[in-house]
Write an enzyme that holds these catalytic residues in place. Structure first.
Site, PDB file in Angstrom:
ATOM      1  N   GLU A  92       0.821  -1.214   0.000  1.00  0.00           N
ATOM      2  CA  GLU A  92       0.000   0.000   0.000  1.00  0.00           C
ATOM      3  C   GLU A  92       0.853   1.261   0.000  1.00  0.00           C
ATOM      4  OE1 GLU A  92      -3.446  -1.606   3.082  1.00  0.00           O
ATOM      5  OE2 GLU A  92      -2.037  -0.065   3.686  1.00  0.00           O
ATOM      6  N   CYS A 106       2.938   8.460   1.609  1.00  0.00           N
ATOM      7  CA  CYS A 106       3.505   7.474   2.533  1.00  0.00           C
ATOM      8  C   CYS A 106       3.742   6.198   1.733  1.00  0.00           C
ATOM      9  CB  CYS A 106       2.491   7.247   3.659  1.00  0.00           C
ATOM     10  SG  CYS A 106       2.976   5.965   4.794  1.00  0.00           S
ATOM     11  N   CYS A 113       6.081  -7.387   7.342  1.00  0.00           N
ATOM     12  CA  CYS A 113       7.152  -6.855   8.188  1.00  0.00           C
ATOM     13  C   CYS A 113       7.492  -7.868   9.272  1.00  0.00           C
ATOM     14  CB  CYS A 113       6.715  -5.543   8.830  1.00  0.00           C
ATOM     15  SG  CYS A 113       8.015  -4.762   9.806  1.00  0.00           S
ATOM     16  N   CYS A 120       0.103  -3.203  14.916  1.00  0.00           N
ATOM     17  CA  CYS A 120       0.247  -2.925  13.487  1.00  0.00           C
ATOM     18  C   CYS A 120      -0.296  -4.058  12.616  1.00  0.00           C
ATOM     19  CB  CYS A 120       1.728  -2.690  13.180  1.00  0.00           C
ATOM     20  SG  CYS A 120       2.054  -2.495  11.430  1.00  0.00           S
TER      21      CYS A 120
HETATM   22  S1  SF4 Z   1       4.871  -0.610  12.941  1.00  0.00           S
HETATM   23 FE1  SF4 Z   1       6.262  -2.327  13.372  1.00  0.00          FE
HETATM   24  S2  SF4 Z   1       5.336  -4.144  12.376  1.00  0.00           S
HETATM   25 FE2  SF4 Z   1       4.348  -2.292  11.520  1.00  0.00          FE
HETATM   26  S3  SF4 Z   1       5.465  -1.871   9.649  1.00  0.00           S
HETATM   27 FE3  SF4 Z   1       6.379  -0.592  11.288  1.00  0.00          FE
HETATM   28  S4  SF4 Z   1       8.049  -1.844  12.099  1.00  0.00           S
HETATM   29 FE4  SF4 Z   1       6.748  -3.215  10.906  1.00  0.00          FE
END
Ligand code: SF4
Length: 354
Positions: A92, A106, A113, A120
């Site tokens: 995204e 963004c 991740c 998240c």
């Molecule tokens: S908030 Fe944490 S889990 Fe989410 S994209 Fe950023 S680093 Fe990765």
């Protein structure tokens, strides 16, 4: 077609240019039309002599990503773009049109991740793969093309989308090199921001290499136990280490370090937390950004702080002399939390919008 040369690959493009006998100035014009003026592939190709247009178009890959869906907020100026990578995964980008006329973008640096932060949606997906520099840059190209008709262009680029940018450091630096290069996008370095969950070595490497590229640290608490409970990576880097890193960044960079602080009810939002945060940040050149929490699936135990609590927290920080803002979260109606929309599309619960 896998053997196509990315337009971002200057060495590969130059080899093709020689093979086809194209004047280097013409290729420069192709890049300018595509990367600086964002006028699209067809306009870029028409810069070439007629005889080589078809072969150039066949051999060069202009868009490494495929735009899969576009969602425009009905509440504010946010637009979410969902792209498919060549491996079929989705990422995204979010366009944020401010009332001032400025536009921020963004962008994502990874598919999923590995940091697995509790709050998240992207973290809940797990890690799939790193994006290439070309895929990061293509988000900038395609977002600009989307808003060209509005007489807007992307002013600020923030690496705050899916992924931890410093877990994909070499591709990140390749992307930054092209963004700030006068022969690339010629984008001002001080209008780029890298947001990290806090990887000290990489933060310092980045600051040495790009002193005017801004950095944001997702801090969220100054207590190791709380931080570790919501950010698994915090077990690796203590709060003291992060403070030393910010101090070091302040010496290396002219700008302030953005401190991101997600407001979670009964986790990190008491006045005691505010006092500890203020004490921790004393003597550092920082700007605190308080972020309202967007609820995500998979974390029912996390609830955003109420507006009153947020305001009291901000007032306490300001009284302690810290520059503090509360982020107005745009795009709440288009799944503002990063990764939320992709999760739904992957599960087939959201129809394609384009
Ligand atoms: S908030 Fe944490 S889990 Fe989410 S994209 Fe950023 S680093 Fe990765």
């Amino acid at each position: 077609m896998t053997d196509r040369i990315s337009l971002h690959d200057s060495v590969g493009v130059d080899l093709l240019r020689r093979e086809l006998g194209i004047d280097p100035h013409i290729v420069h014009r192709v890049r300018t039309v595509f990367f600086k003026k964002f006028r699209g592939r067809e306009a870029a190709i028409t810069e070439l002599p007629c005889g080589v247009r078809n072969v150039f178009a066949e051999r060069i890959q202009f868009y490494p990503l495929t735009l899969d869906a576009r969602l425009d907020s009905e509440q504010d100026g946010a637009t979410k773009l969902v792209f498919a990578t060549t491996s079929g995964k989705r990422i995204e980008s979010v366009l944020l049109r401010a009332g001032t006329g400025r536009t921020a973008l963004c962008i994502s640096s990874q598919v999923g991740c590995a940091a697995n932060c509790d709050f998240c949606a992207t973290g809940k997906m797990g890690f799939h793969s790193n994006l290439t520099a070309a895929e990061m840059l293509d988000q900038v190209v395609q977002a600009n093309e989307q808003i060209a008709g509005e007489n807007r262009s992307v002013r600020n680029i923030v690496f705050m989308g899916m992924g931890e940018p410093f877990h994909n450091e070499s591709e990140l630096y390749d992307a930054l090199d092209t963004l700030v290069d006068g022969r690339g996008f010629n984008h001002p370095a001080n209008r780029i921001l890298i947001s990290t969950v806090g990887i000290p070595d990489a933060m310092l490497r980045c600051a040495r290499r790009y002193p005017t590229v801004n950095q944001a640290l997702s801090l969220h608490s100054v207590r190791d136990d709380i931080r570790e409970s919501i950010i698994p990576l915090a077990r690796k880097y203590s709060i003291d280490e992060l403070r030393a890193t910010i101090l070091h960044l302040n010496a290396l960079q002219p700008s302030t370090v953005m401190i991101e602080y997600l407001m979670l009810a009964s986790v990190n939002d008491s006045l005691r937390d505010a006092a500890e945060l203020a004490e921790f940040l004393t003597g550092l050149r920082v700007h605190v950004n308080l972020i309202p929490y967007n609820a995500i699936e998979g974390a029912p135990h996390l609830v955003g702080s109420s507006r009153n609590v947020r305001d009291a927290f901000a007032a306490a920080l300001k009284a302690a002399g810290l520059t503090t803002t509360i982020r107005y979260s745009m795009g709440a109606d288009i799944e503002a939390a990063c990764g939320q929309l992709v999760q739904k599309m992957e599960r087939g619960r959201l129809a394609r919008a384009t």
